[in-house]
Scaffold this motif. Structure first.
Motif, PDB file in Angstrom:
ATOM      1  N   UNK A  49       0.863  -1.183   0.000  1.00  0.00           N
ATOM      2  CA  UNK A  49       0.000   0.000   0.000  1.00  0.00           C
ATOM      3  C   UNK A  49       0.902   1.237   0.000  1.00  0.00           C
ATOM      4  N   UNK A  50       0.339   2.365  -0.322  1.00  0.00           N
ATOM      5  CA  UNK A  50       1.100   3.613  -0.289  1.00  0.00           C
ATOM      6  C   UNK A  50       1.041   4.224   1.106  1.00  0.00           C
ATOM      7  N   UNK A  51       2.202   4.419   1.698  1.00  0.00           N
ATOM      8  CA  UNK A  51       2.306   5.121   2.985  1.00  0.00           C
ATOM      9  C   UNK A  51       3.709   5.721   3.039  1.00  0.00           C
ATOM     10  N   UNK A  52       3.878   6.832   2.348  1.00  0.00           N
ATOM     11  CA  UNK A  52       5.204   7.403   2.121  1.00  0.00           C
ATOM     12  C   UNK A  52       5.886   7.875   3.400  1.00  0.00           C
ATOM     13  N   UNK A  53       5.099   8.098   4.462  1.00  0.00           N
ATOM     14  CA  UNK A  53       5.693   8.593   5.704  1.00  0.00           C
ATOM     15  C   UNK A  53       6.146   7.477   6.632  1.00  0.00           C
ATOM     16  N   UNK A  54       5.936   6.227   6.235  1.00  0.00           N
ATOM     17  CA  UNK A  54       6.402   5.129   7.083  1.00  0.00           C
ATOM     18  C   UNK A  54       7.918   4.997   6.970  1.00  0.00           C
ATOM     19  N   UNK A  55       8.541   4.613   8.058  1.00  0.00           N
ATOM     20  CA  UNK A  55      10.009   4.556   8.065  1.00  0.00           C
ATOM     21  C   UNK A  55      10.567   3.520   7.091  1.00  0.00           C
ATOM     22  N   UNK A  56       9.774   2.522   6.726  1.00  0.00           N
ATOM     23  CA  UNK A  56      10.256   1.490   5.816  1.00  0.00           C
ATOM     24  C   UNK A  56       9.655   1.599   4.414  1.00  0.00           C
ATOM     25  N   UNK A  57       9.030   2.729   4.107  1.00  0.00           N
ATOM     26  CA  UNK A  57       8.514   2.925   2.752  1.00  0.00           C
ATOM     27  C   UNK A  57       9.674   3.034   1.768  1.00  0.00           C
ATOM     28  N   UNK A  58       9.457   2.572   0.546  1.00  0.00           N
ATOM     29  CA  UNK A  58      10.520   2.656  -0.452  1.00  0.00           C
ATOM     30  C   UNK A  58      10.491   4.005  -1.165  1.00  0.00           C
ATOM     31  N   UNK A  59      11.249   4.131  -2.223  1.00  0.00           N
ATOM     32  CA  UNK A  59      11.433   5.434  -2.879  1.00  0.00           C
ATOM     33  C   UNK A  59      10.149   5.967  -3.518  1.00  0.00           C
TER      34      UNK A  59
ATOM     35  N   UNK B 299       4.633  -2.212   3.244  1.00  0.00           N
ATOM     36  CA  UNK B 299       3.766  -3.316   3.647  1.00  0.00           C
ATOM     37  C   UNK B 299       3.112  -3.005   4.990  1.00  0.00           C
ATOM     38  N   UNK B 300       2.666  -1.762   5.139  1.00  0.00           N
ATOM     39  CA  UNK B 300       1.884  -1.398   6.313  1.00  0.00           C
ATOM     40  C   UNK B 300       0.478  -1.997   6.248  1.00  0.00           C
ATOM     41  N   UNK B 301       0.183  -2.696   5.181  1.00  0.00           N
ATOM     42  CA  UNK B 301      -1.053  -3.474   5.048  1.00  0.00           C
ATOM     43  C   UNK B 301      -0.926  -4.845   5.697  1.00  0.00           C
ATOM     44  N   UNK B 302       0.305  -5.289   5.947  1.00  0.00           N
ATOM     45  CA  UNK B 302       0.537  -6.596   6.550  1.00  0.00           C
ATOM     46  C   UNK B 302       0.462  -7.761   5.586  1.00  0.00           C
ATOM     47  N   UNK B 303       0.442  -7.489   4.286  1.00  0.00           N
ATOM     48  CA  UNK B 303       0.294  -8.587   3.334  1.00  0.00           C
ATOM     49  C   UNK B 303       1.525  -9.488   3.278  1.00  0.00           C
TER      50      UNK B 303
END
Length: 439
Positions: free
Chosen positions: A88-98, A103-107
């Motif tokens: 999912x898109x979550x650009x502010x998460x510490x592990x988001x890519x460029x 995977x803040x969706x947990x999939x």
């Protein structure tokens, strides 16, 4: 062997292989991909099936995704264990890519759990003792995002539906499946698992308000302001809210994706996206009609035109008590008590597994081991062993119960099951929500 002996062998196999299960979950977590773009994630799953379990896969089952089959020669019912590939898109998460994918969706946990269930059943040899077939399906595109990209895939003939399980139903992937199960993760607080969730379904919408451009400073009266039409339309929907029954759990949450072209020209092209969510198919249809009426009234009020593109969304997820009872027995077998379990959950979000739940018995618990709301910067996995291994054990043990002793329990569930929709009725409903309305 007795049922209990089989279950102990399954648990032992999962525990003995926990490092590889957790490792594949971590690998997917750090390489998130959006729906219908899960090429590397599919490769990771395919390689795990081949290298760890000696299973070949069917690939590109719905543009991406893959499927492994076990016990195809057996005569009993088929149980499918599913996991979802996309992030999912979550650009502010510490592990988001460029590009902001995460995977803040947990999939990633789902996929690892599905693979862990396969490990438990196959490496233990237990699958040979069961009287039925087992499929493991890595499904694409559960998150309903990047609609323009998916629309292009559709135009190019690669897909018809934007949701992965919708597409799999259409393509016949579930035609030979009798029962299906999967799970999500959830911050369950001091509890371990939530069972029997219910959710909303939705109809997707892309809306275009068409006005007439004019100089915004010197001659606004010569234009037709499409942005005003959109704002009126949103307020019109607000005025409908008291007409929605509380039990229907209706939600409408639009965003303006284009508000005009430049500031000194009366906006003539304004775009909106939204879902119309509700708890039942009937309430989805009712709410959608009212929303469309309100949107068209906003355009009419200022003399604009409107184009509403309806997109088939997801159906509400249904709980099947017969399947829940089997799961509950296995949660207790694993040592969980009523103090660890949340019974029932009310979710106004949506899952494309809801579509599957309308045509066959399904199971969709939500396991803990994570902290923070899904799809947010606060999300984190705080107990890897529990998050990855507990659902793997629960699903594998449930497969054992369904297919043990001539698949007695599975056959009993199927005998008493009446689907809400046949596949044909489902596809007809989907097509009825696939249209363009102009006014």
């Amino acid at each position: 062997m007795t049922r209990e002996e089989l279950k102990e062998r399954v648990i032992k196999a999962i525990e003995e292989n926990k490092d590889s299960i957790i490792e594949v979950g971590r690998k997917i977590y750090h390489n998130p991909e959006f729906g219908y773009k899960e090429f590397e994630t599919t490769k990771t799953v395919r390689e795990f099936f081949k290298n760890e379990l000696g299973l070949e896969t069917e690939d590109k089952i719905a543009y991406t995704g893959c499927r492994a089959r076990v016990n195809e020669e057996k005569e009993g019912p088929k149980v499918a264990v599913l996991g979802e590939l996309d992030g999912i898109s979550c650009k502010d998460h510490c592990d988001a890519n460029s590009i902001g994918a995460s995977h803040t969706c947990g999939h990633n946990v789902q996929i690892a759990g599905m693979l862990g269930a396969a490990v438990g059943l196959i490496k233990s040899g237990v699958y040979k003792e069961l009287d039925g077939k087992i499929d493991f399906i890595a499904t694409p595109a559960e998150e309903f995002v990047e609609l323009a990209y998916r629309n292009q895939l559709r135009k190019d003939g690669y897909i018809k539906y934007f949701g992965g399980k919708q597409e799999l139903i259409r393509k016949g992937a579930f035609d030979d499946v009798d029962m299906a199960m999967m799970f999500h993760v959830l911050d369950t607080g001091d509890k371990k698992v939530l069972t029997a969730p219910e959710s909303n379904g939705f109809i997707g919408k892309e809306v275009k308000f068409i006005g007439k451009e004019a100089h915004a400073g010197s001659a606004p009266y010569e234009g037709i302001n499409a942005l005003n039409a959109a704002m009126l339309a949103i307020n019109n929907v607000h005025a409908q809210r008291e007409t929605f029954k509380e039990a229907d759990r209706v939600r409408f949450h639009p965003i303006i994706t284009k508000g005009g072209d430049i500031v000194n020209v009366v906006p003539a092209d304004v775009r909106m996206e939204s879902y119309v969510r509700a708890r039942t198919i009937e309430s989805m249809i009712d709410a959608n009609m009212k929303v469309n009426r309100a949107l068209m009234a906003g355009a009419m009020a200022v003399g604009a035109e409107i184009e509403i593109t309806e997109i088939p969304g997801y159906l509400p997820i249904l709980k099947h008590d017969s399947m829940e009872k089997v799961l509950r027995g296995n949660l207790e077998y694993m040592g969980l008590t009523s103090e660890d379990i949340i019974e029932g959950g009310d979710f106004t979000g949506s899952f494309d597994f809801g579509d599957v739940s309308h045509i066959m018995p399904t199971l969709h618990p939500m396991f803990g081991g994570v902290k923070g709301a899904l799809h947010t910067r606060e999300y984190q996995i705080v107990d890897e062993e529990y998050a990855y291994l507990a659902p793997a054990k629960a699903m594998a043990l449930t497969v054992v119960d369904l297919l043990f002793d001539n698949a007695e329990k599975g056959k009993e569930i199927l005998k008493n099951f009446i689907p809400i929709m046949t596949k044909e009725e489902y596809l007809k409903f989907m097509d009825s929500n696939d249209k363009v309305i102009k006014a």
